[in-house]
Enzyme design. Sequence first.
Site, PDB file in Angstrom:
ATOM      1  N   TYR A  63       1.016  -1.191  -0.004  1.00  0.00           N
ATOM      2  CA  TYR A  63       0.046   0.033   0.146  1.00  0.00           C
ATOM      3  C   TYR A  63       0.793   1.317   0.075  1.00  0.00           C
ATOM      4  CZ  TYR A  63      -3.812  -3.251   1.465  1.00  0.00           C
ATOM      5  OH  TYR A  63      -4.880  -4.157   1.523  1.00  0.00           O
ATOM      6  N   GLY A 208     -17.498   1.582  -1.485  1.00  0.00           N
ATOM      7  CA  GLY A 208     -18.297   2.633  -1.318  1.00  0.00           C
ATOM      8  C   GLY A 208     -19.627   2.344  -1.967  1.00  0.00           C
TER       9      GLY A 208
HETATM   10  N1  NAP Z   1      -6.025  -8.327   0.906  1.00  0.00           N
HETATM   11  C1  NAP Z   1      -6.268  -7.831  -0.070  1.00  0.00           C
HETATM   12  O1  NAP Z   1      -5.984  -8.118  -1.247  1.00  0.00           O
HETATM   13  C2  NAP Z   1      -7.177  -6.826   0.067  1.00  0.00           C
HETATM   14  C3  NAP Z   1      -7.907  -5.937  -1.053  1.00  0.00           C
HETATM   15  C4  NAP Z   1      -8.701  -4.867  -0.963  1.00  0.00           C
HETATM   16  C5  NAP Z   1      -8.822  -4.386   0.310  1.00  0.00           C
HETATM   17  N2  NAP Z   1      -8.243  -4.787   1.228  1.00  0.00           N
HETATM   18  C6  NAP Z   1      -8.113  -4.207   2.721  1.00  0.00           C
HETATM   19  O2  NAP Z   1      -9.591  -3.893   2.999  1.00  0.00           O
HETATM   20  C7  NAP Z   1      -9.907  -2.693   3.429  1.00  0.00           C
HETATM   21  C8  NAP Z   1     -11.124  -2.268   2.884  1.00  0.00           C
HETATM   22  O3  NAP Z   1     -11.694  -2.547   1.597  1.00  0.00           O
HETATM   23  P1  NAP Z   1     -11.639  -1.284   0.563  1.00  0.00           P
HETATM   24  O4  NAP Z   1     -10.855  -0.241   0.818  1.00  0.00           O
HETATM   25  O5  NAP Z   1     -11.181  -1.962  -0.797  1.00  0.00           O
HETATM   26  O6  NAP Z   1     -13.202  -1.178   0.594  1.00  0.00           O
HETATM   27  P2  NAP Z   1     -14.191  -0.623   1.221  1.00  0.00           P
HETATM   28  O7  NAP Z   1     -13.928  -0.656   2.759  1.00  0.00           O
HETATM   29  O8  NAP Z   1     -15.417  -1.515   1.072  1.00  0.00           O
HETATM   30  O9  NAP Z   1     -14.593   0.903   0.854  1.00  0.00           O
HETATM   31  C9  NAP Z   1     -13.927   1.795   1.086  1.00  0.00           C
HETATM   32  C10 NAP Z   1     -14.578   3.229   0.171  1.00  0.00           C
HETATM   33  O10 NAP Z   1     -16.088   3.073   0.888  1.00  0.00           O
HETATM   34  C11 NAP Z   1     -16.235   4.386   1.608  1.00  0.00           C
HETATM   35  N3  NAP Z   1     -16.903   4.240   2.701  1.00  0.00           N
HETATM   36  C12 NAP Z   1     -16.293   3.904   3.733  1.00  0.00           C
HETATM   37  N4  NAP Z   1     -17.239   3.698   4.817  1.00  0.00           N
HETATM   38  C13 NAP Z   1     -18.330   4.373   4.375  1.00  0.00           C
HETATM   39  C14 NAP Z   1     -19.634   4.772   4.747  1.00  0.00           C
HETATM   40  N5  NAP Z   1     -19.916   4.477   6.083  1.00  0.00           N
HETATM   41  N6  NAP Z   1     -20.381   5.494   3.821  1.00  0.00           N
HETATM   42  C15 NAP Z   1     -20.232   5.614   2.726  1.00  0.00           C
HETATM   43  N7  NAP Z   1     -18.915   5.336   1.859  1.00  0.00           N
HETATM   44  C16 NAP Z   1     -18.025   4.592   2.850  1.00  0.00           C
HETATM   45  C17 NAP Z   1     -14.864   5.150   1.671  1.00  0.00           C
HETATM   46  O11 NAP Z   1     -14.895   6.525   1.484  1.00  0.00           O
HETATM   47  P3  NAP Z   1     -13.860   7.504   2.581  1.00  0.00           P
HETATM   48  O12 NAP Z   1     -12.293   6.840   2.618  1.00  0.00           O
HETATM   49  O13 NAP Z   1     -13.790   8.927   1.627  1.00  0.00           O
HETATM   50  O14 NAP Z   1     -14.103   7.611   3.897  1.00  0.00           O
HETATM   51  C18 NAP Z   1     -13.931   4.388   0.562  1.00  0.00           C
HETATM   52  O15 NAP Z   1     -14.162   5.224  -0.775  1.00  0.00           O
HETATM   53  C19 NAP Z   1      -8.883  -1.836   2.582  1.00  0.00           C
HETATM   54  O16 NAP Z   1      -8.610  -0.800   2.885  1.00  0.00           O
HETATM   55  C20 NAP Z   1      -7.375  -2.988   2.870  1.00  0.00           C
HETATM   56  O17 NAP Z   1      -6.999  -2.627   4.022  1.00  0.00           O
HETATM   57  C21 NAP Z   1      -7.296  -5.923   1.145  1.00  0.00           C
END
Ligand code: NAP
Length: 282
Positions: A63, A208
């Site tokens: 990251y 999101g």
């Molecule tokens: N192991 C892997 O291969 C892998 C792959 C993907 C992700 N991950 C991990 O999982 C974490 C989460 O997954 P992700 O970041 O892909 O997706 P996510 O958590 O499903 O979505 C993040 C997005 O949703 C928005 N969001 C968060 N809470 C919200 C709410 N209550 N209302 C409206 N929008 C909201 C955030 O906006 P804002 O930031 O503007 O608040 C951001 O744009 C990652 O950050 C990472 O640590 C791991």
Amino acid sequence: MTVANMDYKELGKSGAKLPVLGLGTWGMGGFSSMRSGGDDRAVQALRLGLELEMRFIDTAEMYASGHSEEVVARAVGAEREKVFIASKVSGENLSYERVLRSCNSSLARLQTGYIDLYQVHWPNPSIPISETMRAMERLLGEGKIRHIGVSNFSVEQTREAQTALSKADLVSNQVEYSLLDRSIEEDLLSFATGQHITIIAYSPVGRGQIAKGRGRRWEVLEQIAGKYGKTKVQAALNWLIVKEAVVTIPKAASLDHVRENAGAAGWKLTREDQTALNSAFA
Ligand SMILES: NC(=O)c1ccc[n+]([C@@H]2O[C@H](COP(=O)([O-])OP(=O)(O)OC[C@H]3O[C@@H](n4cnc5c(N)ncnc54)[C@H](OP(=O)(O)O)[C@@H]3O)[C@@H](O)[C@H]2O)c1
């Protein structure tokens, strides 16, 4: 400030307790490379999450090319002992020597002597998992990591990883799971539950999308959430964490989103409401 009513689950069979809601960091400090400008906002969001009892941060060497780990270090500061930090070694660094090197670099960026959970970010068929796990067990023996996990592993790959460990248990598999992506329900979810392997659900807000959806199934979600005085996102996160093996790590840089996500714990969707959501999002 309202303090969340956090719930905890055992990490694998380790005896360690993990908050059911953690804090994702993909995009904090940059995406695949470092991007300046957003660090202060990210640190503030992570600190608020920690205050609201989401004392579990997920990051990775990949990251922001490692900068996300530096952002995490800033957010955690002197509170290190009170936060569960998970990081990941990238798929291209799974040879014995590279795992050791990657871990040392992550420790330096995180400004800590140990990583609570060290995960193999994704499988790499060109390197035997036994070699990777030998390095992981060495790190465990040296106290540089506390638990070993994987990410994006199928049932078969998870079994191989378990078998490759001789001294430790595999405690977790981090995979995509949300109302919008239920593919792990085909086999991995029941396998992990049976083996006491924690599923760390990533992209739980559908990156999101769950906040924005329109149409019949979103009306069902909104109506069910409303019965508990909750939002769609809170109900969608609760639908994950009511499952025995599942914890989740929504990423939020907005303080309002952090507060909203924290409100997904401390209550439970009834079985009937879970079933209604299963049907709506089939
Ligand atoms: N192991 C892997 O291969 C892998 C792959 C993907 C992700 N991950 C991990 O999982 C974490 C989460 O997954 P992700 O970041 O892909 O997706 P996510 O958590 O499903 O979505 C993040 C997005 O949703 C928005 N969001 C968060 N809470 C919200 C709410 N209550 N209302 C409206 N929008 C909201 C955030 O906006 P804002 O930031 O503007 O608040 C951001 O744009 C990652 O950050 C990472 O640590 C791991």
